[in-house]
Design an enzyme around this catalytic site. Structure first.
Site, PDB file in Angstrom:
ATOM      1  N   TRP A 187      35.762  60.657  15.595  1.00  0.00           N
ATOM      2  CA  TRP A 187      36.775  61.572  15.639  1.00  0.00           C
ATOM      3  C   TRP A 187      37.955  61.090  14.770  1.00  0.00           C
ATOM      4  CZ3 TRP A 187      41.948  60.732  16.667  1.00  0.00           C
ATOM      5  CH2 TRP A 187      42.717  61.722  17.072  1.00  0.00           C
ATOM      6  N   GLU A 228      33.273  65.009  16.957  1.00  0.00           N
ATOM      7  CA  GLU A 228      34.036  65.370  17.910  1.00  0.00           C
ATOM      8  C   GLU A 228      35.059  66.352  17.219  1.00  0.00           C
ATOM      9  OE1 GLU A 228      37.204  63.911  21.540  1.00  0.00           O
ATOM     10  OE2 GLU A 228      36.072  62.416  20.169  1.00  0.00           O
ATOM     11  N   LYS A 230      38.307  69.220  17.519  1.00  0.00           N
ATOM     12  CA  LYS A 230      39.794  69.348  18.381  1.00  0.00           C
ATOM     13  C   LYS A 230      40.351  70.572  18.044  1.00  0.00           C
ATOM     14  CE  LYS A 230      43.447  66.549  20.012  1.00  0.00           C
ATOM     15  NZ  LYS A 230      44.148  65.204  19.986  1.00  0.00           N
ATOM     16  N   ASP A 261      35.068  67.613  24.473  1.00  0.00           N
ATOM     17  CA  ASP A 261      36.273  66.989  25.144  1.00  0.00           C
ATOM     18  C   ASP A 261      36.881  68.020  25.908  1.00  0.00           C
ATOM     19  OD1 ASP A 261      39.000  66.033  25.582  1.00  0.00           O
ATOM     20  OD2 ASP A 261      38.136  64.080  24.674  1.00  0.00           O
ATOM     21  N   HIS A 264      40.430  69.492  24.363  1.00  0.00           N
ATOM     22  CA  HIS A 264      40.176  69.780  22.948  1.00  0.00           C
ATOM     23  C   HIS A 264      39.983  71.292  22.629  1.00  0.00           C
ATOM     24  CE1 HIS A 264      39.475  65.392  21.138  1.00  0.00           C
ATOM     25  NE2 HIS A 264      40.508  65.506  22.064  1.00  0.00           N
ATOM     26  N   HIS A 288      33.180  64.077  26.805  1.00  0.00           N
ATOM     27  CA  HIS A 288      34.490  63.332  26.998  1.00  0.00           C
ATOM     28  C   HIS A 288      35.156  64.127  28.154  1.00  0.00           C
ATOM     29  CE1 HIS A 288      35.301  60.485  23.413  1.00  0.00           C
ATOM     30  NE2 HIS A 288      34.004  60.557  24.011  1.00  0.00           N
ATOM     31  N   ASP A 296      46.399  68.845  25.836  1.00  0.00           N
ATOM     32  CA  ASP A 296      45.370  67.812  25.667  1.00  0.00           C
ATOM     33  C   ASP A 296      46.231  66.471  26.077  1.00  0.00           C
ATOM     34  OD1 ASP A 296      43.246  66.154  25.226  1.00  0.00           O
ATOM     35  OD2 ASP A 296      43.719  66.026  23.019  1.00  0.00           O
ATOM     36  N   ASP A 298      45.471  64.045  28.430  1.00  0.00           N
ATOM     37  CA  ASP A 298      44.545  62.948  28.932  1.00  0.00           C
ATOM     38  C   ASP A 298      44.930  62.279  30.097  1.00  0.00           C
ATOM     39  OD1 ASP A 298      42.467  63.039  26.753  1.00  0.00           O
ATOM     40  OD2 ASP A 298      43.704  62.323  25.344  1.00  0.00           O
ATOM     41  N   ASP A 328      37.689  59.849  29.216  1.00  0.00           N
ATOM     42  CA  ASP A 328      38.849  59.806  27.760  1.00  0.00           C
ATOM     43  C   ASP A 328      40.345  60.236  28.314  1.00  0.00           C
ATOM     44  OD1 ASP A 328      40.311  59.613  25.737  1.00  0.00           O
ATOM     45  OD2 ASP A 328      39.201  61.181  24.364  1.00  0.00           O
TER      46      ASP A 328
END
Length: 421
Positions: A187, A228, A230, A261, A264, A288, A296, A298, A328
């Site tokens: 990433w 990955e 985004k 993810d 993302h 993820h 995003d 997390d 993640d």
């Protein structure tokens, strides 16, 4: 809760699920085969252990200052070991490159090699778990302007190419030594805050960089390459070089894992629909799992509707054998060990709920056009005694049942975490 109570409650739950055509024993056996990869960066707020560490960059922001953060590799390993002891099943651990151990010497990113992760490999061997790996393309002088593998400066770009090459070698060594392939995921934070004139050139540079990184074939029994994408990030709100579309095309053409993810994509999107869509064109994916709050962000994974939907798609579509699940998130406002435990146990709960569905019956009724039955049955399943099955699984796995794990974390906090300055 006493063992007899847990077993008695499970026996009743087993009968109740059987009335719906669900075999709880089969569900528990299936659940045991699914590993979740814990992420190292929850334990120390994404700081790593480089001897020349700098400010956290790349659009990554960790908030909170809860005491007891891991400051050394040994402390992080101890914290992760404690977390793993409170989670049912056998799982994995996911490392970023700047969690190396260099003996206090400055080792730049393009110079890292397997010997800098020997301590991690030996630790994983002692626990009987696998490791996953990631090049760290942020928090470095050569990523300060927001570009790495797509940088217009050939020298800087080559630095990051070499870093990713070395990272693949490290992942392969981990996989070879541990007997289970490491997923090495790339990433990068590359992008622009405002609208660029040239969308094309950075992506062509990124493609060429990836071609060079992946030029050397590695044994898939030791290393699996993932990429990955985004939608946007802090500092790259208007343009991300490595978008989902870019990486999906590259993954399909070059036989790489695409990383999906949960945070993302656009806030109105869900990755649930994307799983079966991309699985038509790629052999395997890296997943993820995080929890976005408005963006995003997390947050620690919880047993939300979104998480349940992800698990349902993996189980209903029979995708688990082709999916590598990792978490993640990073939250420094709560006990970091507890964050790991909450997140992983939530992911496992979601998978168990999915395994406890009468999938074939639901699929048959759907195919017959009986959507009334489908909706009614999905609602009835929500009130079945799932908690009794979960408690029994924890008991059989030798980990604390219900909230008893929190007492263990509190004890660890008092004895270990509180002693850290």
């Amino acid at each position: 809760m006493k063992t007899e109570q847990i077993e008695s409650a499970y026996a009743l739950a087993k009968e109740r699920y059987a009335e719906f055509g669900v075999d709880t024993e089969a569900a528990l056996q299936a659940l045991k085969t699914v590993p979740i990869s814990l992420h190292c960066w929850q334990g120390d707020d994404v700081l790593g252990f480089e001897s020349f560490g700098g400010e956290l960059t790349g659009g990554i922001a960790v908030t909170g200052n809860y005491p007891g953060k891991a400051r050394t590799p040994d402390e992080l390993r101890a914290d992760a070991t404690k977390a793993l002891s409170l989670i049912p099943g056998t799982h994995r651990f996911n490392l970023h490159a700047f969690y190396l151990e260099s003996g206090g010497k400055k080792v730049d990113r393009d110079e890292i090699c397997p010997q800098h992760f020997e301590g991690w490999i030996q630790w994983a061997q002692s626990l009987g778990i696998g490791l996953d790996f990631n090049p760290t393309c942020f928090s470095h002088d050569k990523s300060a302007d927001g570009f790495t593998l797509s940088h217009h400066d050939a020298g800087i770009r080559q630095f990051w190419i070499e870093h990713c090459k070395q990272s693949r070698e490290i992942g392969a060594e981990m996989g070879r030594r541990l007997g289970t392939p490491a997923v090495t995921n790339i990433w990068i934070p590359d992008g622009m805050k405002d609208t660029p004139i040239d969308y094309k050139a950075p992506r062509l540079r990124l493609k060429a960089a990836l071609d060079e990184i992946f030029e050397k074939p590695l044994d898939p029994a030791h290393n699996l390459d993932a990429i990955e994408g985004k939608l946007f990030g802090l500092g790259s709100e208007s343009y991300v070089v490595g978008s989902h579309e870019f990486y999906l095309g590259y993954a399909v053409k070059n036989d790489k894992l695409i990383c999906l993810d949960a945070g993302h994509y656009h806030p109105t999107e869900t990755i649930v629909d994307k799983i079966s869509a991309v699985m038509c064109s790629v052999d395997e994916i890296l997943l993820h799992v995080s929890r976005g709050v408005r963006w995003d962000s997390d947050h620690v994974v919880t047993l939300s509707d979104d998480l349940r939907a992800i698990a349902q798609e993996l189980v209903r579509g029979d995708f688990l054998g082709r999916t590598h699940i990792g978490l993640d998130f990073f939250d420094a406002s709560i006990n970091r060990v507890a964050a790991w435990v909450i997140g992983v146990r939530s992911m496992i709960k979601a998978l168990l709920l999915a395994f406890l569905e009468p999938i074939e019956t639901l699929r048959e009724r759907e195919l017959a056009g009986d959507y009334t039955y489908r909706l009614a049955m999905l609602e009835e399943l929500k009130t079945l005694p799932f908690g009794a099955v979960w408690d029994y699984y924890c008991l059989q796995s030798g980990v604390p049942v219900a909230s008893a794990w929190l007492d263990e974390v509190r004890g660890y906090e008092k004895a270990v975490l509180s002693q850290r300055a």
